[in-house]
Enzyme design. Structure first.
Site, PDB file in Angstrom:
ATOM      1  CE  LYS A 125      -4.026   6.842   2.694  1.00 45.24           C
ATOM      2  NZ  LYS A 125      -5.152   6.042   2.881  1.00 45.24           N
ATOM      3  CE  LYS A 145      -1.298   5.378  -0.877  1.00 44.53           C
ATOM      4  NZ  LYS A 145      -1.584   3.983  -1.041  1.00 44.53           N
ATOM      5  CG  ASP A 194       1.213  17.181  22.952  1.00 46.60           C
ATOM      6  OD1 ASP A 194      -0.003  17.466  22.919  1.00 46.60           O
ATOM      7  OD2 ASP A 194       1.692  16.358  23.742  1.00 46.60           O
ATOM      8  CG  ASP A 215      18.565  12.178 -10.281  1.00 43.31           C
ATOM      9  OD1 ASP A 215      18.529  11.082 -10.875  1.00 43.31           O
ATOM     10  OD2 ASP A 215      18.559  13.279 -10.861  1.00 43.31           O
ATOM     11  CG  HIS A 233      -2.047   0.900   1.244  1.00 43.69           C
ATOM     12  ND1 HIS A 233      -2.230   1.867   2.207  1.00 43.69           N
ATOM     13  CD2 HIS A 233      -3.085   1.042   0.381  1.00 43.69           C
ATOM     14  CE1 HIS A 233      -3.326   2.555   1.947  1.00 43.69           C
ATOM     15  NE2 HIS A 233      -3.868   2.080   0.847  1.00 43.69           N
ATOM     16  CG  HIS A 273      -7.394   8.521   0.183  1.00 44.09           C
ATOM     17  ND1 HIS A 273      -6.054   8.392  -0.156  1.00 44.09           N
ATOM     18  CD2 HIS A 273      -7.885   7.260   0.227  1.00 44.09           C
ATOM     19  CE1 HIS A 273      -5.765   7.114  -0.336  1.00 44.09           C
ATOM     20  NE2 HIS A 273      -6.848   6.405  -0.118  1.00 44.09           N
TER      21      HIS A 273
END
Length: 393
Positions: free
Chosen positions: A312, A135, A317, A140, A133, A310
């Protein structure tokens, strides 16, 4: 002064924890750009692809054969013709609808393309297999992208039902080494080819501004510990003032639920934001019963209504923030290959806090558990039944 000293100790303990269980080294000298829309992220990604001189590494759960996917694919082909070494890793189930011709065009141009853990009948096995899952993009060895966005047009325009809201990051600095390491380990996992060399880890130019400390943390079903989940638990249990979280899917396991409730009962301002409408009715139904359990402990739950959120992300603090591919659900924490950037920096934490508060202004606060109890009995019964299937969702 005492609270700030305690916060520093808490950050150090979390960094030490990730170093021990995940071999995740903290890197300073990073410059981070945060994107809250896919148009900005994609625009910068394409610029960086055309700036590449040595190699481009892409790893996505979804690399769709649509206008956006073809735009990125054609850019990669252009760079491959100029001699840039390109490797693409996509998830077999996440891309099961993508025709093989889409990847064949890249293969014919010398781009190495691999699918992660092929399955025979992806339509029937998408929820019971271990999926990649993550991404991650590394260009370089000095520029990296990480977050919640995949390569597909719905991340720009949304679906027929609603728009799309997401969060992604571009990072320059030492932590790109860790992203490179994560990609090359996954490449070895699939291809059994060990890729190394100084060209993949070039000298780092310290960031001039936004110089923050970052750990890139991965988790997977083959790790001895659920690393990212344990990090979330530590943050929740050591928080002093607040923890704000966004997740598209909320099907927590018991440790996360326990930590959220414990933090809220201890007086920490725990806020959870989930979409008002997800892209999966089953998950939406299952999550409602978990939401009720958090409300009884004093967690504030917001339903984001402007689009499908979507994102996440988590911020705590004004000192710790994280963003990546990990949802607050059993599948992400225990079954999928995930990657998150944990950022130990006040400036970036305040940036993520402002993103959360802006999203909150487009959200509806669920006042209390009674709101959920007022719904029809059959609907509540159905949600409870669907919850029994939550480990598979």
């Amino acid at each position: 002064e005492q609270p700030s000293v305690m916060a520093e100790h808490g950050k150090q303990r979390l960094m030490d924890f990730f170093s021990r269980v995940n071999n995740a080294l903290p890197f300073s000298g990073n410059r981070v750009t945060v994107y809250t829309d896919a148009v900005s992220m994609l625009s910068e990604l394409l610029k960086d692809i055309y700036r590449a001189r040595h190699h481009i590494h892409l790893e996505f759960y979804i690399f769709e054969d649509d206008a956006v996917g073809r735009l990125v694919r054609d850019a990669l082909i252009d760079r491959a013709r100029d001699g840039v070494k390109i490797r693409v890793l996509y998830d077999d189930v996440g891309c099961w609808k993508v025709p093989h011709d889409f990847y064949e065009q890249m293969l014919c141009e010398g781009i190495e393309v691999l699918s992660f853990l092929k399955v025979r009948f992806p339509r029937f096995t998408s929820k019971v297999n271990y999926r990649n899952h993550r991404k991650i993009v590394v260009i370089d060895g000095c520029v990296g992208f990480i977050g919640g966005m995949n390569i597909a047009i719905r991340y720009l325009k949304g679906t027929a039902r609603q728009g799309w809201r997401d969060t992604h990051m571009r990072i320059k600095g030492g932590s790109v080494y860790a992203m490179q390491r994560a990609f090359l380990i996954d490449w070895y996992f699939v291809d059994r080819t060990l890729i190394s060399g100084r060209k993949y880890y070039p000298p780092v130019n310290p960031a001039i501004s936004n110089n923050c400390l970052i750990q890139i943390v991965t988790s997977s079903p083959i790790s001895p510990w659920p690393d990212i989940m344990q990090g979330y638990v530590r943050i929740l249990l050591e928080a002093k003032r607040y923890v704000y979280m966004e997740t598209p899917y909320f099907i927590p396991n018991e440790p996360i639920l326990f930590a959220m409730r414990t933090a809220a009962l201890a007086g920490v301002d725990v806020r959870l934001m989930i979409p008002m409408r997800t892209d999966s009715k089953l998950i939406q139904w299952a999550s409602r019963s978990f939401v009720k359990q958090t409300l009884t402990a004093g967690v504030k739950v917001y339903l984001y209504g402007k689009a499908f959120n979507h994102s996440k992300l988590l911020v705590c603090d004004d000192s710790i923030a994280t963003c990546g591919s990990t949802n607050i659900d059993i599948r992400s924490f225990e079954h999928d290959f995930e990657s998150n950037a944990f950022i130990f920096d006040e400036g970036m934490s305040l940036k993520f806090k402002s993103i959360f508060l802006d999203d909150q202004s487009h959200s509806l606060l669920i006042e209390d558990a009674l709101d959920l109890d007022k719904r029809p009995f059959l609907k509540r019964l159905w949600e409870s039944l669907v919850r029994l299937l939550s480990p598979l969702l």
